[in-house]
Design a protein around this motif. Sequence first.
Motif, PDB file in Angstrom:
ATOM      1  N   ARG A   1      -5.560  30.719   3.061  1.00 20.10           N
ATOM      2  CA  ARG A   1      -6.818  30.531   3.793  1.00 20.10           C
ATOM      3  C   ARG A   1      -6.510  29.932   5.144  1.00 20.10           C
ATOM      4  O   ARG A   1      -5.640  29.061   5.269  1.00 20.10           O
ATOM      5  N   PHE A   2      -7.249  30.386   6.160  1.00 11.04           N
ATOM      6  CA  PHE A   2      -6.993  29.970   7.546  1.00 11.04           C
ATOM      7  C   PHE A   2      -8.312  29.517   8.171  1.00 11.04           C
ATOM      8  O   PHE A   2      -9.318  30.229   8.100  1.00 11.04           O
ATOM      9  N   ASP A   3      -8.280  28.346   8.796  1.00  7.50           N
ATOM     10  CA  ASP A   3      -9.495  27.728   9.342  1.00  7.50           C
ATOM     11  C   ASP A   3      -9.736  28.227  10.774  1.00  7.50           C
ATOM     12  O   ASP A   3      -8.960  27.903  11.686  1.00  7.50           O
ATOM     13  N   CYS A   4     -10.820  28.971  10.960  1.00  2.24           N
ATOM     14  CA  CYS A   4     -11.115  29.539  12.283  1.00  2.24           C
ATOM     15  C   CYS A   4     -11.592  28.476  13.267  1.00  2.24           C
ATOM     16  O   CYS A   4     -11.558  28.692  14.475  1.00  2.24           O
ATOM     17  N   GLU A   5     -12.045  27.340  12.778  1.00  3.48           N
ATOM     18  CA  GLU A   5     -12.477  26.261  13.675  1.00  3.48           C
ATOM     19  C   GLU A   5     -11.303  25.370  14.089  1.00  3.48           C
ATOM     20  O   GLU A   5     -11.468  24.485  14.910  1.00  3.48           O
ATOM     21  N   LYS A   6     -10.139  25.602  13.512  1.00  2.00           N
ATOM     22  CA  LYS A   6      -8.968  24.771  13.831  1.00  2.00           C
ATOM     23  C   LYS A   6      -7.808  25.648  14.297  1.00  2.00           C
ATOM     24  O   LYS A   6      -6.656  25.435  13.902  1.00  2.00           O
ATOM     25  N   GLY A   7      -8.122  26.637  15.099  1.00  2.00           N
ATOM     26  CA  GLY A   7      -7.074  27.459  15.691  1.00  2.00           C
ATOM     27  C   GLY A   7      -6.323  28.326  14.695  1.00  2.00           C
ATOM     28  O   GLY A   7      -5.166  28.672  14.922  1.00  2.00           O
ATOM     29  N   GLY A   8      -6.952  28.665  13.570  1.00  2.00           N
ATOM     30  CA  GLY A   8      -6.282  29.509  12.576  1.00  2.00           C
ATOM     31  C   GLY A   8      -5.296  28.751  11.714  1.00  2.00           C
ATOM     32  O   GLY A   8      -4.413  29.350  11.092  1.00  2.00           O
ATOM     33  N   GLN A   9      -5.453  27.448  11.644  1.00  2.00           N
ATOM     34  CA  GLN A   9      -4.542  26.640  10.837  1.00  2.00           C
ATOM     35  C   GLN A   9      -4.631  27.039   9.365  1.00  2.00           C
ATOM     36  O   GLN A   9      -5.720  27.194   8.813  1.00  2.00           O
ATOM     37  N   GLN A  10      -3.477  27.189   8.742  1.00  2.00           N
ATOM     38  CA  GLN A  10      -3.474  27.489   7.312  1.00  2.00           C
ATOM     39  C   GLN A  10      -3.924  26.245   6.554  1.00  2.00           C
ATOM     40  O   GLN A  10      -3.392  25.151   6.766  1.00  2.00           O
ATOM     41  N   VAL A  11      -4.902  26.410   5.676  1.00  2.00           N
ATOM     42  CA  VAL A  11      -5.387  25.263   4.917  1.00  2.00           C
ATOM     43  C   VAL A  11      -5.012  25.364   3.443  1.00  2.00           C
ATOM     44  O   VAL A  11      -5.196  24.414   2.686  1.00  2.00           O
ATOM     45  N   TRP A  12      -4.514  26.506   3.028  1.00  2.00           N
ATOM     46  CA  TRP A  12      -4.048  26.653   1.640  1.00  2.00           C
ATOM     47  C   TRP A  12      -3.227  27.912   1.538  1.00  2.00           C
ATOM     48  O   TRP A  12      -3.478  28.870   2.260  1.00  2.00           O
ATOM     49  N   GLY A  13      -2.235  27.929   0.648  1.00  2.00           N
ATOM     50  CA  GLY A  13      -1.619  29.185   0.288  1.00  2.00           C
ATOM     51  C   GLY A  13      -0.159  29.347   0.609  1.00  2.00           C
ATOM     52  O   GLY A  13       0.548  28.391   0.897  1.00  2.00           O
ATOM     53  N   GLN A  14       0.274  30.599   0.541  1.00  2.00           N
ATOM     54  CA  GLN A  14       1.684  30.964   0.568  1.00  2.00           C
ATOM     55  C   GLN A  14       2.252  31.190   1.959  1.00  2.00           C
ATOM     56  O   GLN A  14       3.475  31.216   2.121  1.00  2.00           O
ATOM     57  N   ALA A  15       1.414  31.432   2.927  1.00  2.00           N
ATOM     58  CA  ALA A  15       1.929  31.764   4.258  1.00  2.00           C
ATOM     59  C   ALA A  15       2.686  30.573   4.831  1.00  2.00           C
ATOM     60  O   ALA A  15       2.460  29.425   4.438  1.00  2.00           O
ATOM     61  N   THR A  16       3.590  30.836   5.737  1.00  2.00           N
ATOM     62  CA  THR A  16       4.380  29.755   6.343  1.00  2.00           C
ATOM     63  C   THR A  16       4.094  29.614   7.830  1.00  2.00           C
ATOM     64  O   THR A  16       4.845  28.964   8.545  1.00  2.00           O
ATOM     65  N   GLN A  17       3.058  30.227   8.296  1.00  2.00           N
ATOM     66  CA  GLN A  17       2.648  30.009   9.685  1.00  2.00           C
ATOM     67  C   GLN A  17       1.132  30.113   9.768  1.00  2.00           C
ATOM     68  O   GLN A  17       0.482  30.626   8.860  1.00  2.00           O
ATOM     69  N   ASN A  18       0.589  29.601  10.869  1.00  2.00           N
ATOM     70  CA  ASN A  18      -0.849  29.714  11.080  1.00  2.00           C
ATOM     71  C   ASN A  18      -1.182  31.138  11.515  1.00  2.00           C
ATOM     72  O   ASN A  18      -0.298  31.942  11.816  1.00  2.00           O
ATOM     73  N   LEU A  19      -2.455  31.407  11.568  1.00  2.00           N
ATOM     74  CA  LEU A  19      -2.890  32.744  11.933  1.00  2.00           C
ATOM     75  C   LEU A  19      -2.782  32.920  13.455  1.00  2.00           C
ATOM     76  O   LEU A  19      -3.193  32.037  14.203  1.00  2.00           O
ATOM     77  N   PRO A  20      -2.235  34.046  13.907  1.00  2.00           N
ATOM     78  CA  PRO A  20      -2.159  34.262  15.353  1.00  2.00           C
ATOM     79  C   PRO A  20      -3.557  34.287  15.984  1.00  2.00           C
ATOM     80  O   PRO A  20      -4.428  35.039  15.550  1.00  2.00           O
ATOM     81  N   GLN A  21      -3.729  33.435  16.982  1.00  2.00           N
ATOM     82  CA  GLN A  21      -5.022  33.348  17.689  1.00  2.00           C
ATOM     83  C   GLN A  21      -4.881  33.982  19.063  1.00  2.00           C
ATOM     84  O   GLN A  21      -3.862  33.801  19.741  1.00  2.00           O
ATOM     85  N   TYR A  22      -5.918  34.690  19.487  1.00  2.00           N
ATOM     86  CA  TYR A  22      -5.912  35.318  20.806  1.00  2.00           C
ATOM     87  C   TYR A  22      -6.200  34.282  21.887  1.00  2.00           C
ATOM     88  O   TYR A  22      -7.017  33.381  21.689  1.00  2.00           O
ATOM     89  N   ALA A  23      -5.542  34.462  23.033  1.00  2.00           N
ATOM     90  CA  ALA A  23      -5.950  33.749  24.252  1.00  2.00           C
ATOM     91  C   ALA A  23      -7.038  34.610  24.893  1.00  2.00           C
ATOM     92  O   ALA A  23      -6.790  35.772  25.236  1.00  2.00           O
ATOM     93  N   LEU A  24      -8.239  34.069  25.012  1.00  2.00           N
ATOM     94  CA  LEU A  24      -9.386  34.846  25.499  1.00  2.00           C
ATOM     95  C   LEU A  24      -9.825  34.398  26.881  1.00  2.00           C
ATOM     96  O   LEU A  24      -9.727  33.226  27.228  1.00  2.00           O
ATOM     97  N   ARG A  25     -10.319  35.370  27.637  1.00  2.00           N
ATOM     98  CA  ARG A  25     -10.954  35.092  28.931  1.00  2.00           C
ATOM     99  C   ARG A  25     -12.245  35.881  28.970  1.00  2.00           C
ATOM    100  O   ARG A  25     -12.286  37.023  28.512  1.00  2.00           O
ATOM    101  N   ILE A  26     -13.290  35.250  29.482  1.00  2.00           N
ATOM    102  CA  ILE A  26     -14.585  35.938  29.575  1.00  2.00           C
ATOM    103  C   ILE A  26     -14.995  35.973  31.031  1.00  2.00           C
ATOM    104  O   ILE A  26     -15.045  34.932  31.698  1.00  2.00           O
ATOM    105  N   ASP A  27     -15.263  37.187  31.553  1.00  2.00           N
ATOM    106  CA  ASP A  27     -15.598  37.289  32.984  1.00  2.00           C
ATOM    107  C   ASP A  27     -17.097  37.057  33.192  1.00  2.00           C
ATOM    108  O   ASP A  27     -17.846  36.809  32.234  1.00  2.00           O
ATOM    109  N   ASP A  28     -17.518  37.137  34.452  1.00  2.00           N
ATOM    110  CA  ASP A  28     -18.918  36.788  34.735  1.00  2.00           C
ATOM    111  C   ASP A  28     -19.908  37.844  34.252  1.00  2.00           C
ATOM    112  O   ASP A  28     -21.107  37.627  34.271  1.00  2.00           O
ATOM    113  N   LYS A  29     -19.421  38.994  33.804  1.00  2.00           N
ATOM    114  CA  LYS A  29     -20.322  39.980  33.182  1.00  2.00           C
ATOM    115  C   LYS A  29     -20.403  39.780  31.666  1.00  2.00           C
ATOM    116  O   LYS A  29     -21.107  40.502  30.970  1.00  2.00           O
TER     117      LYS A  29
END
Length: 174
Positions: free
Chosen positions: A126-154
């Motif tokens: 399980r990965f917490d979307c409010e904490k940058g994809g941090q793994q909160v339980w389970g077998q994985a050994t890394q957090n979830l890859p999070q996108y670097a986002l940019r939002i333009d004026d449109k």
Amino acid sequence: MKRCNSLIDAGRRQFLTGAGVMTAGAAAATVLPAEARAAEPTAALVKYPANRLANVKDLKANEPLDVAYPDEDAPGVLLKLGTRVPGGAGPDGDIVGFSTVCPHKGYPLAYSAGDKTLNCPGHYSRFDCEKGGQQVWGQATQNLPQYALRIDDKGDIYAEGVDELLYGRLSNVL
Ligand code: FES
């Protein structure tokens, strides 16, 4: 049963020994130079070509929008979480994006709106979307890859990088 009790005692001793080592480590940390203590870990951000993924008008609060980034073979989601979070973009700092391929063995993740986590049906990471994809339980050994986002004026949402290695790739290079 006696054998089990012995092992439990041994485990307790090891735990207490470990606690002593940690205390000594904490004491040593207090004598580090100020520059060393001030150093912050940096995100392992890898930049990809910017891709327009959606517009803010396409997002509904706490509902995943399927996207793909950095290419069509890399499924992910955009989420408008409703509260400001790490890595959040937009005026409210609440728009995030993640890969939806489990970093353990590549199962597709499903979003749970109740606790804002991405969940793996494979081995239940399980990965917490409010904490940058941090793994909160389970077998994985890394957090979830999070996108670097940019939002333009449109209101167009662009992904410009990913902060972890994508599952199944030897490097974060296209
Ligand atoms: Fe997701 Fe194993 S594939 S926890």
